[in-house]
Design a protein around this motif. Structure first.
Motif, PDB file in Angstrom:
ATOM      1  N   LEU A   8       0.981  -1.013   0.110  1.00  0.00           N
ATOM      2  CA  LEU A   8      -0.011   0.376  -0.035  1.00  0.00           C
ATOM      3  C   LEU A   8       0.976   1.114   0.093  1.00  0.00           C
ATOM      4  CD1 LEU A   8      -3.564   1.046   0.268  1.00  0.00           C
ATOM      5  CD2 LEU A   8      -2.520  -2.086   0.106  1.00  0.00           C
ATOM      6  N   ILE A   9       1.755   1.254   0.865  1.00  0.00           N
ATOM      7  CA  ILE A   9       2.447   2.169   1.102  1.00  0.00           C
ATOM      8  C   ILE A   9       3.305   2.774  -0.478  1.00  0.00           C
ATOM      9  CG2 ILE A   9       4.990   3.598   1.031  1.00  0.00           C
ATOM     10  CD1 ILE A   9       4.167   1.482   3.974  1.00  0.00           C
ATOM     11  N   GLN A  10       3.728   1.536  -1.344  1.00  0.00           N
ATOM     12  CA  GLN A  10       4.681   1.916  -2.679  1.00  0.00           C
ATOM     13  C   GLN A  10       3.082   2.217  -4.254  1.00  0.00           C
ATOM     14  OE1 GLN A  10       4.564   0.116  -5.803  1.00  0.00           O
ATOM     15  NE2 GLN A  10       3.170  -1.268  -5.364  1.00  0.00           N
ATOM     16  N   GLU A  11       2.037   1.691  -3.108  1.00  0.00           N
ATOM     17  CA  GLU A  11       0.826   1.894  -5.055  1.00  0.00           C
ATOM     18  C   GLU A  11       0.421   3.483  -4.445  1.00  0.00           C
ATOM     19  OE1 GLU A  11      -2.841   0.406  -6.631  1.00  0.00           O
ATOM     20  OE2 GLU A  11      -1.626  -1.185  -5.282  1.00  0.00           O
ATOM     21  N   LEU A  12       0.350   3.699  -2.796  1.00  0.00           N
ATOM     22  CA  LEU A  12      -0.341   5.061  -2.539  1.00  0.00           C
ATOM     23  C   LEU A  12       0.566   6.409  -3.208  1.00  0.00           C
ATOM     24  CD1 LEU A  12      -2.653   4.375   0.843  1.00  0.00           C
ATOM     25  CD2 LEU A  12      -3.219   4.980  -2.192  1.00  0.00           C
ATOM     26  N   ALA A  13       1.944   6.257  -3.030  1.00  0.00           N
ATOM     27  CA  ALA A  13       3.188   6.999  -3.291  1.00  0.00           C
ATOM     28  C   ALA A  13       3.499   6.654  -4.338  1.00  0.00           C
ATOM     29  CB  ALA A  13       4.207   6.465  -2.919  1.00  0.00           C
ATOM     30  N   ARG A  14       2.803   6.285  -5.641  1.00  0.00           N
ATOM     31  CA  ARG A  14       3.344   6.099  -6.612  1.00  0.00           C
ATOM     32  C   ARG A  14       1.939   6.956  -7.382  1.00  0.00           C
ATOM     33  NH1 ARG A  14       2.830   1.044  -8.653  1.00  0.00           N
ATOM     34  NH2 ARG A  14       0.807   0.503  -7.958  1.00  0.00           N
ATOM     35  N   HIS A  15       0.393   6.347  -6.833  1.00  0.00           N
ATOM     36  CA  HIS A  15      -0.906   7.252  -7.438  1.00  0.00           C
ATOM     37  C   HIS A  15      -0.784   8.991  -6.766  1.00  0.00           C
ATOM     38  CE1 HIS A  15      -2.093   3.791  -9.500  1.00  0.00           C
ATOM     39  NE2 HIS A  15      -2.099   3.003  -8.468  1.00  0.00           N
ATOM     40  N   ALA A  16      -0.174   8.489  -5.839  1.00  0.00           N
ATOM     41  CA  ALA A  16      -0.428  10.244  -5.289  1.00  0.00           C
ATOM     42  C   ALA A  16       1.591  11.398  -6.625  1.00  0.00           C
ATOM     43  CB  ALA A  16       0.691  10.486  -3.547  1.00  0.00           C
ATOM     44  N   GLY A  17       1.550  11.251  -6.746  1.00  0.00           N
ATOM     45  CA  GLY A  17       2.567  11.150  -7.598  1.00  0.00           C
ATOM     46  C   GLY A  17       2.417  11.731  -8.887  1.00  0.00           C
ATOM     47  N   HIS A  18       1.328  10.532  -9.451  1.00  0.00           N
ATOM     48  CA  HIS A  18       0.330  10.975 -10.472  1.00  0.00           C
ATOM     49  C   HIS A  18      -0.622  12.364 -10.166  1.00  0.00           C
ATOM     50  CE1 HIS A  18       0.502   6.100 -11.287  1.00  0.00           C
ATOM     51  NE2 HIS A  18       1.545   7.267 -11.713  1.00  0.00           N
ATOM     52  N   GLY A  19      -1.408  12.357  -9.029  1.00  0.00           N
ATOM     53  CA  GLY A  19      -1.719  12.660  -8.895  1.00  0.00           C
ATOM     54  C   GLY A  19      -1.566  14.041  -8.992  1.00  0.00           C
ATOM     55  N   ASP A  20       0.029  14.422  -8.007  1.00  0.00           N
ATOM     56  CA  ASP A  20       0.681  15.619  -7.838  1.00  0.00           C
ATOM     57  C   ASP A  20       0.899  16.584  -9.825  1.00  0.00           C
ATOM     58  OD1 ASP A  20       0.882  15.920  -5.417  1.00  0.00           O
ATOM     59  OD2 ASP A  20       3.177  15.034  -5.809  1.00  0.00           O
ATOM     60  N   ILE A  21       0.736  15.295 -10.738  1.00  0.00           N
ATOM     61  CA  ILE A  21       1.200  15.751 -11.764  1.00  0.00           C
ATOM     62  C   ILE A  21       0.022  16.474 -12.239  1.00  0.00           C
ATOM     63  CG2 ILE A  21       2.013  15.223 -14.203  1.00  0.00           C
ATOM     64  CD1 ILE A  21       3.618  13.321 -12.253  1.00  0.00           C
ATOM     65  N   LEU A  22      -1.240  15.674 -11.883  1.00  0.00           N
ATOM     66  CA  LEU A  22      -2.210  16.131 -12.770  1.00  0.00           C
ATOM     67  C   LEU A  22      -2.937  17.302 -12.255  1.00  0.00           C
ATOM     68  CD1 LEU A  22      -4.533  12.852 -13.103  1.00  0.00           C
ATOM     69  CD2 LEU A  22      -3.286  13.732 -14.052  1.00  0.00           C
ATOM     70  N   VAL A  23      -2.567  18.041 -10.667  1.00  0.00           N
ATOM     71  CA  VAL A  23      -2.854  18.968  -9.765  1.00  0.00           C
ATOM     72  C   VAL A  23      -1.974  19.892 -10.895  1.00  0.00           C
ATOM     73  CG1 VAL A  23      -2.674  20.454  -8.185  1.00  0.00           C
ATOM     74  CG2 VAL A  23      -3.623  17.783  -8.155  1.00  0.00           C
ATOM     75  N   GLU A  24      -0.929  20.067 -11.270  1.00  0.00           N
ATOM     76  CA  GLU A  24       0.026  20.544 -11.183  1.00  0.00           C
ATOM     77  C   GLU A  24      -0.021  21.344 -12.803  1.00  0.00           C
ATOM     78  OE1 GLU A  24       4.813  20.701 -13.210  1.00  0.00           O
ATOM     79  OE2 GLU A  24       4.263  19.898 -11.153  1.00  0.00           O
ATOM     80  N   GLN A  25      -0.488  20.372 -14.009  1.00  0.00           N
ATOM     81  CA  GLN A  25      -1.595  20.672 -15.132  1.00  0.00           C
ATOM     82  C   GLN A  25      -2.548  21.372 -14.845  1.00  0.00           C
ATOM     83  OE1 GLN A  25      -2.006  16.469 -16.480  1.00  0.00           O
ATOM     84  NE2 GLN A  25      -0.723  16.720 -18.294  1.00  0.00           N
ATOM     85  N   LEU A  26      -3.395  20.712 -13.947  1.00  0.00           N
ATOM     86  CA  LEU A  26      -4.703  21.900 -13.386  1.00  0.00           C
ATOM     87  C   LEU A  26      -4.636  23.474 -12.950  1.00  0.00           C
ATOM     88  CD1 LEU A  26      -7.128  19.303 -12.080  1.00  0.00           C
ATOM     89  CD2 LEU A  26      -6.964  20.545 -14.182  1.00  0.00           C
ATOM     90  N   ARG A  27      -3.306  23.364 -12.347  1.00  0.00           N
ATOM     91  CA  ARG A  27      -3.228  24.375 -11.744  1.00  0.00           C
ATOM     92  C   ARG A  27      -2.465  25.611 -13.108  1.00  0.00           C
ATOM     93  NH1 ARG A  27      -5.526  24.043  -7.697  1.00  0.00           N
ATOM     94  NH2 ARG A  27      -4.797  22.873  -5.835  1.00  0.00           N
ATOM     95  N   ALA A  28      -1.541  24.962 -14.029  1.00  0.00           N
ATOM     96  CA  ALA A  28      -0.796  25.396 -14.746  1.00  0.00           C
ATOM     97  C   ALA A  28      -2.076  25.966 -15.726  1.00  0.00           C
ATOM     98  CB  ALA A  28       0.397  24.935 -15.673  1.00  0.00           C
ATOM     99  N   SER A  29      -2.730  25.679 -16.144  1.00  0.00           N
ATOM    100  CA  SER A  29      -4.261  25.530 -16.823  1.00  0.00           C
ATOM    101  C   SER A  29      -4.576  26.756 -16.726  1.00  0.00           C
ATOM    102  CB  SER A  29      -5.045  24.262 -17.819  1.00  0.00           C
ATOM    103  OG  SER A  29      -6.220  24.068 -16.582  1.00  0.00           O
ATOM    104  N   ALA A  30      -5.229  26.841 -15.332  1.00  0.00           N
ATOM    105  CA  ALA A  30      -6.151  27.858 -14.820  1.00  0.00           C
ATOM    106  C   ALA A  30      -4.923  29.253 -14.823  1.00  0.00           C
ATOM    107  CB  ALA A  30      -6.196  27.639 -13.283  1.00  0.00           C
ATOM    108  N   ILE A  31      -3.579  28.682 -14.929  1.00  0.00           N
ATOM    109  CA  ILE A  31      -2.835  30.333 -14.522  1.00  0.00           C
ATOM    110  C   ILE A  31      -2.999  30.385 -16.034  1.00  0.00           C
ATOM    111  CG2 ILE A  31      -0.239  31.054 -14.599  1.00  0.00           C
ATOM    112  CD1 ILE A  31      -0.083  29.396 -12.012  1.00  0.00           C
ATOM    113  N   LEU A  32      -2.767  29.512 -16.985  1.00  0.00           N
ATOM    114  CA  LEU A  32      -2.404  30.300 -18.741  1.00  0.00           C
ATOM    115  C   LEU A  32      -3.842  30.715 -19.182  1.00  0.00           C
ATOM    116  CD1 LEU A  32      -0.872  27.420 -20.104  1.00  0.00           C
ATOM    117  CD2 LEU A  32      -0.224  29.858 -19.607  1.00  0.00           C
ATOM    118  N   THR A  33      -5.546  29.643 -18.228  1.00  0.00           N
ATOM    119  CA  THR A  33      -6.687  31.048 -19.044  1.00  0.00           C
ATOM    120  C   THR A  33      -7.117  32.845 -18.472  1.00  0.00           C
ATOM    121  OG1 THR A  33      -7.961  29.500 -17.784  1.00  0.00           O
ATOM    122  CG2 THR A  33      -7.437  28.332 -19.618  1.00  0.00           C
ATOM    123  N   SER A  34      -6.113  32.621 -17.393  1.00  0.00           N
ATOM    124  CA  SER A  34      -6.673  33.761 -16.591  1.00  0.00           C
ATOM    125  C   SER A  34      -6.203  35.048 -16.997  1.00  0.00           C
ATOM    126  CB  SER A  34      -6.974  34.022 -14.752  1.00  0.00           C
ATOM    127  OG  SER A  34      -5.111  33.057 -14.583  1.00  0.00           O
TER     128      SER A  34
END
Length: 159
Positions: free
Chosen positions: A133-159
């Motif tokens: 669980l530690i390794q799987e959740l860490a991997r998925h949290a990293g995936h999620g961090d990238i998605l959050v970064e993409q969402l934040r970047a697109s919000a900055i670009l559209t504002s």
């Protein structure tokens, strides 16, 4: 986190850190962002947290506690665990994940780290389950961090 504690407490603390990282993916995310598909797979922020709930329930609720997957209402395939229902919301998925984690902690507390269950024809211990669980959740949290970064970047670009 206390780095001088015993093995069990260390595993529990590290797992809880990763659980916290997964649930934090939904912080300050609206419903549209949570469902945004930014990669070709089924991976979305909401889907990642829903999948993490599935993982908790497969390993702790089913494998360790011995409840059949069908009785838990779990999807048959891993891919299905990312699929969202129309009723899924940031709040409902977050609550389901936190509930699953709380139940997983209760189940784990009833067992010894060396206790074993079968997995793909071989025995695995509670220690292995924690590490899995530690390794799987860490991997998925990293995936999620990238998605959050993409969402934040697109919000900055559209504002």
């Amino acid at each position: 986190m206390d780095s001088t504690t015993d093995e069990r407490r260390s595993l529990e603390q590290m797992l809880d850190v990763q659980r916290g990282e997964v649930v934090a993916l939904l912080d300050d995310i609206d419903e549209e962002q949570a469902r945004a598909r930014l990669v070709p797979s089924l991976t979305t922020l909401l889907g990642l947290v829903r999948h993490a709930t599935f993982v908790e329930r497969v390993w702790f609720h089913s494998r360790v506690a011995g409840v059949p997957r069908e009785d838990l209402g779990l999807p048959v395939t891993v891919d299905e665990s990312f699929v969202l229902d129309d009723t899924d919301t940031v709040d409902s998925v977050r609550a389901a994940y936190l509930d699953a984690c709380a139940r997983s902690r209760e189940i784990a507390a009833e067992h010894d780290l060396d206790e074993q269950w079968e997995w793909h024809g071989r025995p695995v211990s509670l220690r292995f389950v924690h590490l899995q669980l530690i390794q799987e959740l860490a991997r998925h949290a990293g995936h999620g961090d990238i998605l959050v970064e993409q969402l934040r970047a697109s919000a900055i670009l559209t504002s």
